[in-house]
Design a protein around this motif. Structure first.
Motif, PDB file in Angstrom:
ATOM      1  N   TRP A  20      15.824  17.838  39.516  1.00  0.00           N
ATOM      2  CA  TRP A  20      15.220  18.048  38.204  1.00  0.00           C
ATOM      3  C   TRP A  20      15.649  16.893  37.298  1.00  0.00           C
ATOM      4  O   TRP A  20      16.646  16.221  37.559  1.00  0.00           O
ATOM      5  CB  TRP A  20      15.677  19.374  37.588  1.00  0.00           C
ATOM      6  CG  TRP A  20      15.137  20.602  38.290  1.00  0.00           C
ATOM      7  CD1 TRP A  20      14.421  20.651  39.451  1.00  0.00           C
ATOM      8  CD2 TRP A  20      15.306  21.955  37.863  1.00  0.00           C
ATOM      9  NE1 TRP A  20      14.121  21.938  39.785  1.00  0.00           N
ATOM     10  CE2 TRP A  20      14.659  22.774  38.814  1.00  0.00           C
ATOM     11  CE3 TRP A  20      15.932  22.567  36.798  1.00  0.00           C
ATOM     12  CZ2 TRP A  20      14.620  24.156  38.720  1.00  0.00           C
ATOM     13  CZ3 TRP A  20      15.902  23.949  36.679  1.00  0.00           C
ATOM     14  CH2 TRP A  20      15.248  24.730  37.630  1.00  0.00           C
ATOM     15  N   LEU A  21      14.900  16.676  36.256  1.00  0.00           N
ATOM     16  CA  LEU A  21      15.170  15.576  35.338  1.00  0.00           C
ATOM     17  C   LEU A  21      15.725  16.116  34.031  1.00  0.00           C
ATOM     18  O   LEU A  21      15.142  17.020  33.426  1.00  0.00           O
ATOM     19  CB  LEU A  21      13.893  14.782  35.060  1.00  0.00           C
ATOM     20  CG  LEU A  21      14.045  13.545  34.155  1.00  0.00           C
ATOM     21  CD1 LEU A  21      14.872  12.464  34.871  1.00  0.00           C
ATOM     22  CD2 LEU A  21      12.668  13.003  33.764  1.00  0.00           C
ATOM     23  N   ASP A  22      16.838  15.573  33.586  1.00  0.00           N
ATOM     24  CA  ASP A  22      17.447  15.981  32.331  1.00  0.00           C
ATOM     25  C   ASP A  22      16.925  15.069  31.210  1.00  0.00           C
ATOM     26  O   ASP A  22      17.665  14.250  30.649  1.00  0.00           O
ATOM     27  CB  ASP A  22      18.970  15.889  32.440  1.00  0.00           C
ATOM     28  CG  ASP A  22      19.668  16.593  31.281  1.00  0.00           C
ATOM     29  OD1 ASP A  22      19.070  17.515  30.702  1.00  0.00           O
ATOM     30  OD2 ASP A  22      20.809  16.210  30.951  1.00  0.00           O
ATOM     31  N   PHE A  23      15.664  15.253  30.891  1.00  0.00           N
ATOM     32  CA  PHE A  23      15.024  14.390  29.889  1.00  0.00           C
ATOM     33  C   PHE A  23      13.658  14.943  29.565  1.00  0.00           C
ATOM     34  O   PHE A  23      12.944  15.432  30.453  1.00  0.00           O
ATOM     35  CB  PHE A  23      14.883  12.970  30.423  1.00  0.00           C
ATOM     36  CG  PHE A  23      14.239  12.009  29.445  1.00  0.00           C
ATOM     37  CD1 PHE A  23      14.969  11.451  28.417  1.00  0.00           C
ATOM     38  CD2 PHE A  23      12.901  11.667  29.573  1.00  0.00           C
ATOM     39  CE1 PHE A  23      14.372  10.565  27.519  1.00  0.00           C
ATOM     40  CE2 PHE A  23      12.294  10.795  28.683  1.00  0.00           C
ATOM     41  CZ  PHE A  23      13.042  10.238  27.651  1.00  0.00           C
ATOM     42  N   ILE A  24      13.301  14.885  28.287  1.00  0.00           N
ATOM     43  CA  ILE A  24      11.935  15.250  27.901  1.00  0.00           C
ATOM     44  C   ILE A  24      11.585  14.504  26.615  1.00  0.00           C
ATOM     45  O   ILE A  24      12.441  14.281  25.761  1.00  0.00           O
ATOM     46  CB  ILE A  24      11.790  16.774  27.695  1.00  0.00           C
ATOM     47  CG1 ILE A  24      10.308  17.164  27.582  1.00  0.00           C
ATOM     48  CG2 ILE A  24      12.577  17.247  26.479  1.00  0.00           C
ATOM     49  CD1 ILE A  24      10.077  18.652  27.698  1.00  0.00           C
ATOM     50  N   ARG A  25      10.353  14.073  26.549  1.00  0.00           N
ATOM     51  CA  ARG A  25       9.883  13.375  25.364  1.00  0.00           C
ATOM     52  C   ARG A  25       8.355  13.385  25.412  1.00  0.00           C
ATOM     53  O   ARG A  25       7.749  13.315  26.488  1.00  0.00           O
ATOM     54  CB  ARG A  25      10.408  11.941  25.343  1.00  0.00           C
ATOM     55  CG  ARG A  25      10.074  11.174  24.083  1.00  0.00           C
ATOM     56  CD  ARG A  25      10.912   9.932  23.979  1.00  0.00           C
ATOM     57  NE  ARG A  25      10.534   9.131  22.839  1.00  0.00           N
ATOM     58  CZ  ARG A  25      11.351   8.343  22.173  1.00  0.00           C
ATOM     59  NH1 ARG A  25      12.612   8.245  22.561  1.00  0.00           N
ATOM     60  NH2 ARG A  25      10.949   7.633  21.144  1.00  0.00           N
ATOM     61  N   ARG A  26       7.740  13.464  24.247  1.00  0.00           N
ATOM     62  CA  ARG A  26       6.299  13.634  24.202  1.00  0.00           C
ATOM     63  C   ARG A  26       5.557  12.473  24.848  1.00  0.00           C
ATOM     64  O   ARG A  26       4.645  12.690  25.651  1.00  0.00           O
ATOM     65  CB  ARG A  26       5.835  13.823  22.752  1.00  0.00           C
ATOM     66  CG  ARG A  26       4.334  14.057  22.641  1.00  0.00           C
ATOM     67  CD  ARG A  26       3.957  14.674  21.325  1.00  0.00           C
ATOM     68  NE  ARG A  26       4.542  16.008  21.193  1.00  0.00           N
ATOM     69  CZ  ARG A  26       4.266  16.841  20.183  1.00  0.00           C
ATOM     70  NH1 ARG A  26       3.443  16.477  19.219  1.00  0.00           N
ATOM     71  NH2 ARG A  26       4.842  18.027  20.127  1.00  0.00           N
TER      72      ARG A  26
END
Length: 948
Positions: A20-26
């Motif tokens: 899983w990726l520990d990152f989110i951005r629009r």
């Protein structure tokens, strides 16, 4: 989903581990980069945290438009703005990962969104938040993150029992992990007992890894540097303890999933609660950069990694199942750590506390970034507060803000938690936090009154009130004036017969709407003013004038009964949980505003913007109400700068009188408080002592006075309220109410009571009762007379003022003024332009020579405002009360005494209470023509000061 490229990342699936990726951005989602990772790198989930969103929202230009669109739709505070933006991003990510979720039958494809870390120690609030976020996102592949605190365990269990997917985060200790897994099992079993499905519930236990090595390795390095005799053994444990700890947690997992208890749940479709390895980026540069990914590869696990770790593993990671290996060696490592005194349990306990604190700090940063972006988008629609403080004061205010953050006081204030103050009755007096909601609930009534006033052609509206019921409406009347084709709003708050007569002459009683305003209904002044103007209107109209009268009062008050008995046209009810000085935005301010033709709806909408700026979700560093309140409170308590001096643009200068009451009556008690100084002309820096904090009330962009720059350069703190339009006066009302409540907390007092105000009322009632019974006030004798001036004092003050003539007495009185004292001129005469000018002349002369703050007041008006601080605040006031013979008196219909008698009784009662409180007080009474007496008094003060 198609064949994936063969890379170290994609090969992890063959070992039973999901990345899983520990990152989110629009922009990361909208530009297709997330979808590309799913397609090319077998990415199977996304986690988020406040720090990630802070960087995204605080620095990401793509969110500016989103925030602007949201604020165009409705007014929102920072917390609601963040949630709207975050939920939108989470929903988009859920849609991108939905094919993974479907293909894996709900095993993967999740996106995590966490509950507020502020709730980590409140199970009920955590559960409520988890439910709310679950329903708001409304996607089957969202996971709600809950921190693994002892307090949150019941919330975790209940959330699972309700079918909510849960990501339990901030796990460090094996013992807590065992509790978390137990909560998961119990939650599933509760559903089974209710006959509910458990097949679609996903959960992971996020076990943090590298932070443990970071703490343990630091301890090892310190001991090695100190030449610890066990240095060699310690050195062998560097970089080993965290992985060993994780491996033993995995062994517990394997033991549980092999148990009959788990098998019974598995038969009903339950999914295992996988261990998710978090904090797997390498902090120590001497370690391999993918160490914590490679060493923790194992069946039925998840590893959530930041983008740079994901790229590193894709490039040179070596996938191999190592998690279940070296179990005995891992056990020995932990035993050695314990034997060598590294105390892993203490480390994990500390890391959990620090983790929660770090998440709170990150959330503060996030919400601060959102608040700043909100302010930027609102621009000139929002009044701004800026602080220009010395380094010492600024550091102290910042430290106080951090303390408020740590103690959660902003949220507790909004939750009506009385422990923010004295743990007394404060929670019963916070209705002013809801003024806009309450105002909008009655907006139709206000607008109906406004239409009625216009239709009936009233030329005037006369408000009969005192203190909080009069000062706020007076500000509105002086700032907004008379609207086109609307009536003129007059505010009468005096028992001086000359002043009452002046107001009677200023109106046409046949074309006037009278508003009688009294919270309790028992306040003497509005009651006798009502009696006088009821008779005046009745005589002018030739009938009972009930249809021309409106009452504003709390439900069940004696005024409500009077209004009903007299056939008043309207009764507007106040909120019993709002004290008078906090009532300007309640019916006590909005009713006269509506009658005067002001746009109440627009004023409420404008106020809402400031309420949201001070919201519970806005951390102290960006919360204008908290910042202002802390600056005032810390300046007074730590630096003894308790004279809050207002300097205002001419058009909004009347705000100062309202602020005087708010600060003085709220904080001036128990021997402490903020002493407000309004209307004192700005002087040179050298005339001020070090007890001042200046508040600039600026309308427009130009400073009120160039002298403020000189004050700042001289080291005096200056707080500026920047109003772009006069309508923002309502924002100034609210931000100062909020700040006063905050300052009250810093001072350690209840900012909502007024214990010393009633004493003056009691003394006044004694005197008026005596007059009603005997036809005269009790005799009193001056201790000295000099021409048209007579002097009165209690025994203690008399002894301190030995002198044969007026000049000697006054000199002895002002000789008592010391450093950081203030002088109060308390004039029981008509408040008109000439008398205001006289007080200003005298106060400036005293300020210039004695270098102390000066207050210029008119009685009995100030009894309901600054009087509380003069009697109950710090004993730093030196008071000169001025009374005079009335040129003419006015009788009060239905009462045995006149306005002149009431005013005299109020002055004497006020003075008696000042004396009983040990205040330095002198009363001078003018006989004969008032102006001649005032001129002589001013001349004597001038002569004394010149000879000083």
């Amino acid at each position: 989903m198609g064949r994936k490229p063969d890379t170290p990342l994609t090969r992890l699936a063959g070992y039973g581990q999901s990345i899983w990726l520990d990152f989110i951005r629009r922009d990361f989602i909208e530009e297709g980069r997330l979808a590309s990772l799913v397609k090319e790198d077998a990415l199977k989930g996304v986690t988020s945290n406040p720090a990630i969103f802070e960087q995204a929202i605080g620095q990401g230009a793509e969110y500016e438009e989103a925030v602007q669109e949201l604020l165009c739709e409705e007014s929102l505070p920072a917390g609601a703005l963040y949630e709207a933006v975050a939920v939108a991003d989470i929903c988009q990510a859920c849609r991108v990962l939905r094919p993974v979720f479907d293909e894996t039958s709900g095993r993967d494809g999740y996106v995590s969104l966490e509950v507020s870390p502020y709730l980590a120690d409140d199970a009920e609030a955590t559960l409520h938040e988890a439910r709310r976020l679950w329903q708001r996102v409304n996607q089957p592949n969202v996971m709600i993150k809950i921190p693994a605190t002892e307090a949150a365990l019941p919330a975790i269990e209940q959330a699972i029992a309700e079918g909510i997917n849960v990501n339990i985060t901030l796990l460090f200790a094996q013992s807590m992990y065992e509790n978390v897994l137990e909560a998961y099992l119990r939650g599933l079993e509760a559903r089974v007992q209710r006959g509910q499905s458990i097949a679609q519930i996903g959960s992971v236990a996020s076990f943090f890894v590298s932070r443990i090595d970071g703490r343990i390795d630091a301890m090892i390095d310190r001991r090695i540097a100190a030449r610890d005799p066990q240095a060699d053994a310690l050195k062998r444990l560097r970089g080993k303890v965290a992985i060993a700890n994780a491996r033993m947690a995995y062994q517990h997992y394997l033991h549980v999933v092999a148990s009959p208890r788990w098998q019974a749940l598995a038969e009903k479709g339950a999914q295992t609660q996988r261990l998710l390895w978090a904090s797997t980026s390498t902090k120590d540069k001497t370690y391999r950069d993918v160490l914590y990914v490679e060493e923790l590869i194992g069946e039925d696990t998840v590893n959530t990694v930041p983008p740079h770790t994901l790229e590193a593993f894709r490039d040179h990671g070596v996938p191999q199942a190592r998690l279940a290996d070296h179990v005995e060696q891992s056990r020995l490592i932990l035993e050695d750590a314990d034997r060598l005194g590294l105390d892993l349990p203490a480390v994990t306990t500390t890391l959990l506390g620090e983790g929660v604190a770090a998440f709170k700090a990150a959330f503060d940063g996030l919400l601060g970034a959102v608040a700043a972006r909100r302010e930027a988008v609102l621009g000139g629609r929002l009044m701004r507060v800026s602080l220009a403080l010395s380094d010492e004061l600024d550091n102290a205010v910042v430290a106080a803000g951090k303390s408020w953050t740590q103690d959660g006081k902003v949220r507790r204030l909004w939750e009506r938690d009385a422990s923010v103050w004295t743990n007394g009755p404060e929670s019963k007096w916070l209705g002013w936090l809801d003024v806009v909601k309450d105002g909008m609930a009655h907006i139709n009534a206000y607008e109906a009154l406004q239409r009625e006033v216009k239709e009936r052609g009233y030329s005037d509206v006369l408000l009969l009130a005192m203190g909080g019921s009069s000062l706020g409406p007076e500000v509105l009347a002086e700032i907004f004036g008379q609207v086109s084709d609307g009536p003129k709003l007059h505010v009468l708050d005096s028992t001086d017969p000359q002043q009452v007569a002046s107001f009677a002459k200023a109106i046409d009683p046949t074309k006037t709407l009278f508003i009688v305003s009294s919270k309790s209904g028992s306040t003497l002044e509005p009651n006798i003013l009502f009696a006088y103007f009821w008779a005046l209107a009745g005589t002018a109209l030739g009938r009972k004038p009930g249809d021309r009268f409106v009452a504003v009062t709390d439900p069940g008050s004696s005024l409500e009964t009077v209004a009903q008995d007299h056939g008043f046209a309207h009764i507007f009810h106040g909120n019993p949980e709002i004290g008078g000085r906090y009532s300007v935005l309640s019916p006590f301010g909005l009713t006269p505003a509506a009658a005067a033709g002001y746009d109440v709806r627009a004023l409420l909408n404008c106020t809402q913007l400031m309420i949201e700026a001070c919201d519970a979700s806005v951390p102290p560093v960006t919360n204008p109400g908290i910042n202002l309140g802390l600056a005032l409170g810390v300046a007074a308590t730590t630096f003894r700068r308790d004279k809050v001096t207002f300097v205002a643009s001419e058009q909004i200068a009347s705000l100062g009188a309202w602020l005087e009451q708010l600060l003085a009556e709220s904080t001036g008690k128990s021997g402490t408080g903020l002493i407000p100084i309004d209307g004192e002309p700005l002087g040179r820096p050298d005339v001020y002592s070090d007890d001042r904090i200046f508040v600039e009330l600026r309308l427009g962009h130009e400073p009120v006075s160039p002298g403020l720059k000189a004050l700042r350069e001289a080291g005096h703190p200056v707080v500026t309220l920047h109003l772009d339009t006069v309508e923002q006066i309502v924002q100034a009302f609210f931000v100062f109410e909020f700040a006063t409540a905050v300052a009250g907390s810093v001072l350690g007092i209840d900012p909502f009571d007024q214990p010393d105000v009633e004493f003056s009322k009691v003394e006044t009632r004694k005197l008026t009762k005596a007059y009603a019974e005997t036809g005269r006030l009790p005799e009193e004798a001056p201790f000295a007379k000099d021409g048209n001036l007579a002097f009165y004092a209690d025994e203690r003050n008399h002894e301190a003022l030995a002198g044969k003539d007026a000049k000697a007495i006054l000199k002895a009185h002002f000789d008592r003024v010391g450093k950081n004292d203030y002088i109060g001129l308390l004039a029981y005469i008509e408040r008109n332009k000439a008398h205001i000018a006289w007080e200003q002349t005298v106060r400036v002369a005293l300020r210039e020579q004695l270098h102390v703050a000066t207050a210029a007041q008119f009685g009995p008006r100030f009894l309901h405002s600054t009087g509380q601080a003069y009697k109950g605040g710090p004993n730093s006031g030196v008071f000169l009360q001025i009374t005079a013979d009335d040129a003419a008196d006015l009788s009060i219909p239905g009462y045995a005494y006149s306005f002149g008698v009431v005013k005299a009784a109020q002055a004497r009662g006020d003075f008696d209470v000042l004396a009983s409180r040990g205040r330095r007080a002198l009363r001078v009474h003018i006989t004969g023509p008032l102006q001649a007496g005032l001129d002589r008094l001013a001349q004597l003060v001038t002569e004394i000061l010149k000879g000083a």
